[in-house]
Design a protein around this motif. Structure first.
Motif, short mmCIF file in Angstrom:
data_model
loop_
_atom_site.label_atom_id
_atom_site.label_comp_id
_atom_site.label_asym_id
_atom_site.label_seq_id
_atom_site.Cartn_x
_atom_site.Cartn_y
_atom_site.Cartn_z
N SER A 54 0.84 -1.19 0.00
CA SER A 54 0.00 0.00 0.00
C SER A 54 0.88 1.24 0.00
CB SER A 54 -0.92 0.00 1.23
OG SER A 54 -0.15 0.00 2.41
N GLY A 55 0.24 2.39 -0.10
CA GLY A 55 0.96 3.66 -0.08
C GLY A 55 0.43 4.61 -1.13
N ARG A 105 1.42 2.13 10.29
CA ARG A 105 1.95 2.76 9.08
C ARG A 105 1.01 2.44 7.93
NH1 ARG A 105 5.33 6.76 7.61
NH2 ARG A 105 6.87 6.06 9.14
N ARG A 106 0.59 3.46 7.19
CA ARG A 106 -0.31 3.27 6.05
C ARG A 106 -1.60 2.55 6.48
NH1 ARG A 106 4.36 1.36 1.63
NH2 ARG A 106 5.06 3.46 1.07
N GLY A 107 -2.02 2.83 7.70
CA GLY A 107 -3.25 2.24 8.22
C GLY A 107 -3.12 0.79 8.61
N ARG A 108 -1.91 0.27 8.71
CA ARG A 108 -1.68 -1.15 9.01
C ARG A 108 -0.56 -1.26 10.05
NH1 ARG A 108 -2.37 -4.28 3.96
NH2 ARG A 108 -0.52 -5.43 4.60
N PRO A 109 -0.45 -2.42 10.71
CA PRO A 109 0.66 -2.60 11.65
C PRO A 109 2.00 -2.43 10.92
CG PRO A 109 -0.96 -4.34 11.94
CD PRO A 109 -1.36 -3.59 10.70
N THR A 110 2.94 -1.79 11.58
CA THR A 110 4.28 -1.64 11.00
C THR A 110 4.94 -3.01 10.84
OG1 THR A 110 5.12 -1.25 13.24
CG2 THR A 110 4.66 0.68 11.89
N SER A 242 -3.85 15.85 13.98
CA SER A 242 -4.72 14.74 13.60
C SER A 242 -4.60 13.63 14.63
CB SER A 242 -4.35 14.25 12.20
OG SER A 242 -5.31 13.34 11.72
N ASP A 243 -5.29 12.52 14.35
CA ASP A 243 -5.18 11.34 15.20
C ASP A 243 -4.73 10.16 14.34
OD1 ASP A 243 -7.71 9.76 14.24
OD2 ASP A 243 -8.45 11.77 14.68
N GLY A 248 -3.60 7.31 9.57
CA GLY A 248 -3.15 6.00 9.12
C GLY A 248 -1.77 5.64 9.63
N LYS A 249 -1.26 6.44 10.58
CA LYS A 249 0.04 6.15 11.20
C LYS A 249 0.06 6.77 12.58
CE LYS A 249 2.33 10.22 9.23
NZ LYS A 249 3.51 10.70 8.48
N ASP A 250 1.05 6.40 13.39
CA ASP A 250 1.14 6.95 14.73
C ASP A 250 1.33 8.47 14.67
OD1 ASP A 250 1.07 4.33 15.39
OD2 ASP A 250 2.91 4.29 16.56
N CYS A 251 0.54 9.20 15.45
CA CYS A 251 0.69 10.65 15.55
C CYS A 251 1.38 11.00 16.87
CB CYS A 251 -0.66 11.33 15.44
SG CYS A 251 -1.38 11.24 13.78
#
Length: 319
Positions: A54-55, A105-110, A242-243, A248-251
């Motif tokens: 993804s990305g 990351r990218r809305g998914r687990p790193t 943002s959150d 889609g990633k840690d803020c």
């Protein structure tokens, strides 16, 4: 002004759907290259596929737009894959527990969250090496072009690229690193190394594939540099305002870091971001490229980030 049939055909070719079409082609080419990794360990290959699944595909698409019809389509796709492998490897490393310690990351687990830290590190190393291998094996290029493309990838990875940017971002500047003592200079340098380097690599690689003149390449590099600075400022704004679910990633990863936002505030950061985008557009037009497809792509990426910043600033009470 009357628009010729040729101009209309070009405009139609650069409809926003063109980016989605390119992304589909790129994904197929990524899958092809990753299918060639056997007999590498299956877990390692799975981690690479997961990380690259993804990305936004911003950097490959920039390369594609700059290269245009003057370049061989297969060479453009392969170089785009190589660039995306370098970008993905950098994200895997950035997210590691010893670095930013991110879990999303990218809305998914790193990668390290899903496959473990050791496999994540090995995946990043494997992707970096494979990217160089792809660039070194490009067909339809003369030795000078191929060598220049390999040099771009190795340069963006290294001591004056992503490695340097990550070190300065994590551990700050020593007295030797920071001769000026200027906050704006430090922030600009980190942004150039961490974000601008890959964007500049994309446009420079596209220019080489298209056989652009040195003057045109210089203008395109300025375009990439300004776009990179703007992108990082926008990313910093999202990190603060943002959150994680939305981004889609840690803020909150930039808390305590010396960013443009931290030094100058959200209002000035937003103004600076828009000014950089205007400067990037000016360089693009000066280079003689048709700006519409670039503008469409940039607007699609930046508008969702920047349009909600004023309301978020007001809500959060951030000056």
């Amino acid at each position: 002004m009357h628009q010729s049939a040729i101009d209309k055909a070009k405009a139609a070719a650069w409809h926003p759907d063109a980016q989605a079409g390119f992304a589909r082609q790129l994904d197929l080419r990524i899958a092809h290259h990753l299918s060639q990794l056997s007999p590498a360990p299956a877990r390692l290959v799975e981690a690479a596929r997961d990380a690259m699944s993804s990305g936004k595909r911003l950097r490959p698409y920039l390369l594609h737009l700059v290269a245009g019809d003057a370049a061989d389509g297969e060479a453009v796709l392969d170089m785009a894959v190589a660039l995306e492998m370098v970008h993905t490897a950098s994200l895997i490393v950035d997210d590691l527990p010893s670095m930013d310690n991110a879990t999303l990351r990218r809305g998914r687990p790193t990668t390290h969250a899903r496959f473990g830290e050791a496999t994540a590190i090995l995946t990043a190393i494997g992707l970096l090496n494979h990217a160089i291998s792809i660039a070194n094996g490009l067909e339809g290029m003369d030795d000078g072009q191929r060598g220049a493309l390999v040099s771009i990838l190795s340069g963006v990875m290294g001591w004056q690229g992503l490695v340097a940017g990550q070190e300065l971002d994590l551990n700050g500047f020593s007295d030797e690193d920071d001769a000026s003592g200027d906050a704006l200079g430090r922030v600009t340098r980190i942004n150039a190394l961490k974000t601008g380097a890959l964007l500049c690599a994309a446009v420079e690689a596209g220019a080489i594939l298209a056989g652009c003149t040195d003057d045109k390449r210089s203008l395109l590099r300025r375009f990439g540099e300004d776009l990179g600075q703007a992108f990082q400022i926008a990313d910093d704004l999202i990190d603060l305002l943002s959150d994680s679910a939305t981004a889609g990633k840690d803020c909150g990863q930039d808390i305590g870091k010396e960013t443009y936002l931290a030094v100058y505030g959200a209002d000035e950061a937003l103004r600076r971001c828009r000014a950089l985008l205007a400067s990037a557009d000016e360089a693009l037009v000066s280079a003689g490229l048709t700006p519409d497809p670039f503008r469409s792509m940039i607007d699609a990426i930046f508008a969702p980030m920047l349009d909600r910043v004023p309301q978020a600033v007001q809500k959060a009470g951030v000056a």
